[in-house]
Design a protein around this motif. Sequence first.
Motif, PDB file in Angstrom:
ATOM      1  N   CYS A 107      10.481  -1.762 -52.439  1.00 12.45           N
ATOM      2  CA  CYS A 107      11.534  -3.081 -51.005  1.00 12.45           C
ATOM      3  C   CYS A 107      10.454  -2.813 -50.143  1.00 12.45           C
ATOM      4  CB  CYS A 107      12.918  -1.828 -51.431  1.00 12.45           C
ATOM      5  SG  CYS A 107      12.905  -1.219 -53.254  1.00 12.45           S
ATOM      6  N   PRO A 108      10.004  -2.211 -49.222  1.00 15.06           N
ATOM      7  CA  PRO A 108       9.871  -2.382 -47.897  1.00 15.06           C
ATOM      8  C   PRO A 108       8.719  -4.046 -47.940  1.00 15.06           C
ATOM      9  CG  PRO A 108       9.977  -0.378 -47.253  1.00 15.06           C
ATOM     10  CD  PRO A 108      10.085  -0.662 -49.280  1.00 15.06           C
ATOM     11  N   ASN A 109       8.065  -3.524 -49.810  1.00 18.00           N
ATOM     12  CA  ASN A 109       6.210  -4.412 -50.069  1.00 18.00           C
ATOM     13  C   ASN A 109       7.578  -5.998 -49.990  1.00 18.00           C
ATOM     14  OD1 ASN A 109       3.534  -4.576 -49.892  1.00 18.00           O
ATOM     15  ND2 ASN A 109       4.408  -5.335 -52.294  1.00 18.00           N
ATOM     16  N   THR A 110       8.273  -5.983 -50.970  1.00 18.91           N
ATOM     17  CA  THR A 110       9.114  -7.492 -51.061  1.00 18.91           C
ATOM     18  C   THR A 110       9.196  -7.241 -49.211  1.00 18.91           C
ATOM     19  OG1 THR A 110       9.530  -6.248 -53.221  1.00 18.91           O
ATOM     20  CG2 THR A 110      10.951  -8.062 -52.450  1.00 18.91           C
ATOM     21  N   LEU A 111      10.034  -7.011 -48.581  1.00 24.54           N
ATOM     22  CA  LEU A 111      10.505  -7.292 -47.990  1.00 24.54           C
ATOM     23  C   LEU A 111       9.233  -8.320 -46.465  1.00 24.54           C
ATOM     24  CD1 LEU A 111      13.775  -5.192 -47.178  1.00 24.54           C
ATOM     25  CD2 LEU A 111      13.823  -6.951 -47.982  1.00 24.54           C
ATOM     26  N   PHE A 112       8.400  -7.618 -46.755  1.00 23.69           N
ATOM     27  CA  PHE A 112       7.271  -7.281 -45.385  1.00 23.69           C
ATOM     28  C   PHE A 112       7.038  -9.107 -45.089  1.00 23.69           C
ATOM     29  CE2 PHE A 112       2.618  -7.545 -43.706  1.00 23.69           C
ATOM     30  CZ  PHE A 112       3.258  -7.186 -42.703  1.00 23.69           C
ATOM     31  N   PRO A 113       6.678  -9.609 -46.519  1.00 25.76           N
ATOM     32  CA  PRO A 113       6.181 -11.511 -46.387  1.00 25.76           C
ATOM     33  C   PRO A 113       7.706 -12.134 -45.402  1.00 25.76           C
ATOM     34  CG  PRO A 113       5.903 -10.435 -49.089  1.00 25.76           C
ATOM     35  CD  PRO A 113       6.652  -9.740 -47.884  1.00 25.76           C
ATOM     36  N   TYR A 114       9.382 -11.903 -45.977  1.00 23.27           N
ATOM     37  CA  TYR A 114      10.311 -12.374 -45.041  1.00 23.27           C
ATOM     38  C   TYR A 114      10.178 -11.828 -43.696  1.00 23.27           C
ATOM     39  CZ  TYR A 114      12.065 -13.337 -49.193  1.00 23.27           C
ATOM     40  OH  TYR A 114      11.697 -13.808 -50.615  1.00 23.27           O
ATOM     41  N   ALA A 115       9.538 -10.640 -42.705  1.00 20.00           N
ATOM     42  CA  ALA A 115       9.914 -10.147 -41.772  1.00 20.00           C
ATOM     43  C   ALA A 115       8.724 -10.644 -41.065  1.00 20.00           C
ATOM     44  CB  ALA A 115       9.316  -8.547 -41.895  1.00 20.00           C
ATOM     45  N   ARG A 116       7.231 -10.676 -42.038  1.00 16.66           N
ATOM     46  CA  ARG A 116       6.441 -11.582 -41.240  1.00 16.66           C
ATOM     47  C   ARG A 116       6.362 -12.658 -40.849  1.00 16.66           C
ATOM     48  NH1 ARG A 116       0.653 -11.275 -45.011  1.00 16.66           N
ATOM     49  NH2 ARG A 116      -0.313 -13.185 -43.335  1.00 16.66           N
ATOM     50  N   GLU A 117       6.710 -13.739 -41.589  1.00 15.39           N
ATOM     51  CA  GLU A 117       6.997 -15.257 -41.341  1.00 15.39           C
ATOM     52  C   GLU A 117       7.769 -15.030 -40.115  1.00 15.39           C
ATOM     53  OE1 GLU A 117       8.830 -18.813 -43.213  1.00 15.39           O
ATOM     54  OE2 GLU A 117       9.224 -17.100 -44.491  1.00 15.39           O
ATOM     55  N   THR A 118       8.817 -14.151 -39.679  1.00 12.73           N
ATOM     56  CA  THR A 118       9.853 -13.865 -38.543  1.00 12.73           C
ATOM     57  C   THR A 118       9.163 -14.101 -37.425  1.00 12.73           C
ATOM     58  OG1 THR A 118      12.198 -13.561 -40.646  1.00 12.73           O
ATOM     59  CG2 THR A 118      12.639 -13.392 -37.704  1.00 12.73           C
ATOM     60  N   ILE A 119       9.151 -12.250 -37.853  1.00 10.71           N
ATOM     61  CA  ILE A 119       7.888 -12.187 -36.268  1.00 10.71           C
ATOM     62  C   ILE A 119       6.937 -13.885 -36.172  1.00 10.71           C
ATOM     63  CG2 ILE A 119       5.984 -11.403 -35.468  1.00 10.71           C
ATOM     64  CD1 ILE A 119       8.179  -9.902 -35.766  1.00 10.71           C
ATOM     65  N   ALA A 120       5.705 -14.597 -36.743  1.00 14.83           N
ATOM     66  CA  ALA A 120       5.239 -15.525 -36.396  1.00 14.83           C
ATOM     67  C   ALA A 120       6.351 -16.831 -35.974  1.00 14.83           C
ATOM     68  CB  ALA A 120       3.825 -16.107 -38.137  1.00 14.83           C
ATOM     69  N   ASN A 121       7.209 -16.536 -36.746  1.00 20.49           N
ATOM     70  CA  ASN A 121       8.335 -18.111 -35.885  1.00 20.49           C
ATOM     71  C   ASN A 121       7.873 -17.425 -34.293  1.00 20.49           C
ATOM     72  OD1 ASN A 121       7.674 -19.702 -38.114  1.00 20.49           O
ATOM     73  ND2 ASN A 121       9.992 -18.991 -39.111  1.00 20.49           N
ATOM     74  N   LEU A 122       8.630 -16.137 -34.355  1.00 20.61           N
ATOM     75  CA  LEU A 122       9.759 -16.111 -32.983  1.00 20.61           C
ATOM     76  C   LEU A 122       8.491 -15.635 -32.293  1.00 20.61           C
ATOM     77  CD1 LEU A 122      11.741 -12.523 -33.833  1.00 20.61           C
ATOM     78  CD2 LEU A 122      12.374 -14.975 -33.098  1.00 20.61           C
ATOM     79  N   VAL A 123       7.458 -15.636 -32.564  1.00 19.95           N
ATOM     80  CA  VAL A 123       6.100 -15.663 -31.561  1.00 19.95           C
ATOM     81  C   VAL A 123       5.296 -17.517 -31.058  1.00 19.95           C
ATOM     82  CG1 VAL A 123       3.791 -15.204 -31.459  1.00 19.95           C
ATOM     83  CG2 VAL A 123       5.139 -13.368 -32.348  1.00 19.95           C
ATOM     84  N   ASN A 124       5.895 -17.819 -31.991  1.00 19.65           N
ATOM     85  CA  ASN A 124       5.637 -19.730 -31.860  1.00 19.65           C
ATOM     86  C   ASN A 124       6.384 -19.924 -30.914  1.00 19.65           C
ATOM     87  OD1 ASN A 124       5.675 -22.065 -32.737  1.00 19.65           O
ATOM     88  ND2 ASN A 124       3.352 -21.764 -33.380  1.00 19.65           N
TER      89      ASN A 124
END
Length: 161
Positions: A107-124
């Motif tokens: 389940c965390p492996n399924t969720l990680f791409p979503y979290a990764r994208e959100t982090i990238a957007n926040l940093v940007n």
Amino acid sequence: MADENQNPAEQAAPQFAIQRVYTKDISFETPNSPAIFQKEWKPEVKLDIDTRSNKLHDETYEVVLAVTVTATVEGQTAFLAEVQQAGIFTIGNIDEGQLAHMIGAFCPNTLFPYARETIANLVNRGSFPQLNLAPVNFDALFASYLQQRQAQQEAASTEAH
């Protein structure tokens, strides 16, 4: 009546379904701005990952993946990005060990791409250079967690004797 017509093998088949993926909490801080933008961008990036879960119904679980990224430059915090990415999963007809693995790694492996994208957007949006988090091996993290837990249990049983 429909249940009576089902093949027993079909009833016992493992079940996994994603009911919903959602962002539970987001935080982005730049405590040393605008001064941090004047420094040469050679950050030290620290990644912290944590998971937690709770049972909602018989075969329905909420799994929350918390990802925190802290970037520092010359000892000062450039930014702190935190995301709690959550999902509701239906998991059924599997043994307890497989269930723990599903909740702790799959389940965390399924969720990680979503979290990764959100982090990238926040940093940007914070006007910092692009940050792409590397993939995470949640199977290895879960195996390490199990080993630590077993070692703690063995140490506790040794102390009890």
